[in-house]
Design an enzyme around this catalytic site. Structure first.
Site, PDB file in Angstrom:
ATOM      1  N   SER A  56       8.681   2.904   4.275  1.00  0.00           N
ATOM      2  CA  SER A  56       9.685   3.403   3.250  1.00  0.00           C
ATOM      3  C   SER A  56       8.718   3.369   1.974  1.00  0.00           C
ATOM      4  O   SER A  56       8.248   3.895   2.030  1.00  0.00           O
ATOM      5  CB  SER A  56      10.483   2.230   4.136  1.00  0.00           C
TER       6      SER A  56
ATOM      7  N   HIS B 147       4.597  -7.347  -0.554  1.00  0.00           N
ATOM      8  CA  HIS B 147       4.617  -8.436  -0.999  1.00  0.00           C
ATOM      9  C   HIS B 147       5.097  -8.940  -2.112  1.00  0.00           C
ATOM     10  O   HIS B 147       5.779  -7.731  -2.816  1.00  0.00           O
ATOM     11  CB  HIS B 147       3.504  -9.090  -1.164  1.00  0.00           C
TER      12      HIS B 147
ATOM     13  N   ASP C 177       0.967  -0.786  -0.037  1.00  0.00           N
ATOM     14  CA  ASP C 177       0.149  -0.509   0.197  1.00  0.00           C
ATOM     15  C   ASP C 177       0.843   0.894  -0.110  1.00  0.00           C
ATOM     16  O   ASP C 177       2.276   1.162   0.693  1.00  0.00           O
ATOM     17  CB  ASP C 177      -0.928  -0.076   1.333  1.00  0.00           C
TER      18      ASP C 177
END
Length: 430
Positions: free
Chosen positions: A380, A273, A194
């Site tokens: 980050s 992911h 996200d």
């Protein structure tokens, strides 16, 4: 395996000395204020001496007569405020098209001064605070303040009750409910996390876009090429980024390099992911700095991603070269990768100018789209660089918010897992 040192441009030391001396002296005396005192302290240093001593031949006595007058705290704050105002005006002018974005970049001495801040120690301290176990009676109020401040959607979390999280770090690394992040079945490359898209597109002449109008070197970002057929490092001309670019391509005639940068803010889901079906060959760890990767800083500090600590995972997929890099930042010194327990980030023992490689020859690391890859401790950036057929279609825009599993790139005539009646796709997805 340690590799050669990374050299950065030389910066004149006297500029750094003047900058930090000014700030330090600005905060040494707060009790003296007043018009006369301010007038006397505008020049640094302000030297007072007796004219009678000047007439004396003794240099020693003359030097002893000199004394330094520190700047008042107001002057130091005014200096910082003026610098910030100047850069804000430049960024606004660049946004409106009235100035070149490169004109908004920090000077080398400013970047060097920024790097002198104890960001690594501060990040370690922040990590320690995040790991403190909160009393059960205070969890909902303390963690609730964070959730409200950064807009975290706890309805998506596997555990919605804030009282179940022992510390702030557990809230950062929360898992999501099954099905809330579906993987787009038609896209070859999906969002790894996200966040917000800072840049995307084709890599030209070995230059990657940090933000619009600000680029950095692919060669410096990934380091020497040692992934061609698993052989030794490919030595190219030191300053030939285009030559390095070509060594990354398996099929230079039909394929091109593409890149995408996704920024994770403090309120985002902090796990990342795999964004494609690929195999990881090796990891390259650059200790580096821990500068902020906030978009405003990325538009101000040149080569930000080259300077920062990062872990690059390089391998192959159906179309050739593929890499996925997790970039560290202020308060994000801890990068955890689930299949790489040996990775240790924010380690002060390691030399920041040397990178370290680890090959996965002993075990197969195959990742599918959506498979859990790792996590940050606060927020980050993920940088993707991969080879794909020319004409690959991006599905996002700069500044767009994306969710893990959402389509980033679609490859023509490749529908991954879709049926024939689902092969017509639109452009940008919101």
């Amino acid at each position: 395996m340690a590799s050669p040192r990374i050299k950065f441009p030389h910066v004149k030391r006297y500029k750094l000395f003047i900058f930090w001396a000014t700030l330090i002296l600005a905060f040494t005396e707060i009790h003296q204020f007043g018009p006369r005192y301010l007038l006397e302290c505008w020049i640094l240093p302000n030297l007072f001496f007796d004219t009678n001593i000047m007439a004396q031949s003794s240099l020693k006595q003359y030097l002893r007569s000199l004394r330094w007058t520190p700047l008042p705290v107001g002057v130091g704050l005014a200096l910082i405020a003026f610098q910030q105002y100047r850069h804000t005006r430049k960024r606004e002018a660049a946004r409106l098209g009235q100035a070149d974005p490169c004109d908004c970049l920090a000077d080398e001495w400013e970047v060097q001064a920024y790097k002198l801040l104890p960001l690594r120690q501060f990040s370690k301290a922040w990590g320690w605070v995040n790991g403190l176990e909160l009393p059960e009676w205070s969890r909902k109020s303390v963690l609730g303040l964070y959730v409200r401040t950064f807009g975290c959607d706890m309805a998506e979390a596997e555990v919605e009750d804030l009282g179940k999280y022992k510390c702030l770090s557990e809230l950062f690394r929360r898992s999501l409910k099954d099905g809330v992040r579906p993987i787009d079945p038609s896209a070859a490359v999906v969002s790894p996390a996200d966040g917000k898209v800072m840049s995307f597109g084709m890599v030209n002449c070995g230059a990657l876009d940090q933000v619009k109008g600000v680029s950095y070197s692919l060669r410096k970002f990934l380091g020497p090429n040692c992934w061609n057929a698993g052989g030794p490092m490919v030595v190219t001309k030191r300053d030939d980024d285009d030559c390095f670019h070509r060594t990354c391509l398996k099929d230079g005639e039909n394929n091109a390099l593409y890149q995408c940068v996704v920024y994770l803010s403090p309120g985002d889901y902090h796990r990342f992911h795999s964004c494609a079906d690929w195999k990881v060959d090796f990891r390259r760890h650059f200790p580096g700095e821990l500068l902020s990767v906030n978009p405003s800083i990325a538009a101000w500090v040149r080569n930000l991603f080259v300077l920062n600590e990062r872990a690059s995972y390089v391998g192959q997929w159906k179309y050739g070269f593929f890499s996925m890099t997790a970039v560290g930042a202020t308060n994000v010194g801890s990068i955890q990768v689930y299949f790489d327990e040996e990775l240790k980030t924010n380690d002060v023992i390691r030399n920041k100018s040397v990178f370290h490689d680890k090959h996965f020859d002993d075990r197969l690391v195959e990742l599918s789209r959506g498979r859990a890859f790792g996590e940050f401790n606060l927020g980050s950036t993920i940088v993707l660089v991969f080879e794909a057929p020319k004409g690959t279609v991006p599905c996002v825009e700069v500044g767009q918010r994306v969710r893990m599993g959402q389509a980033l790139f679609r490859i023509p005539h490749s529908y991954v897992g879709m049926t024939l009646d689902e092969t017509v796709h639109q452009g940008t997805q919101r």
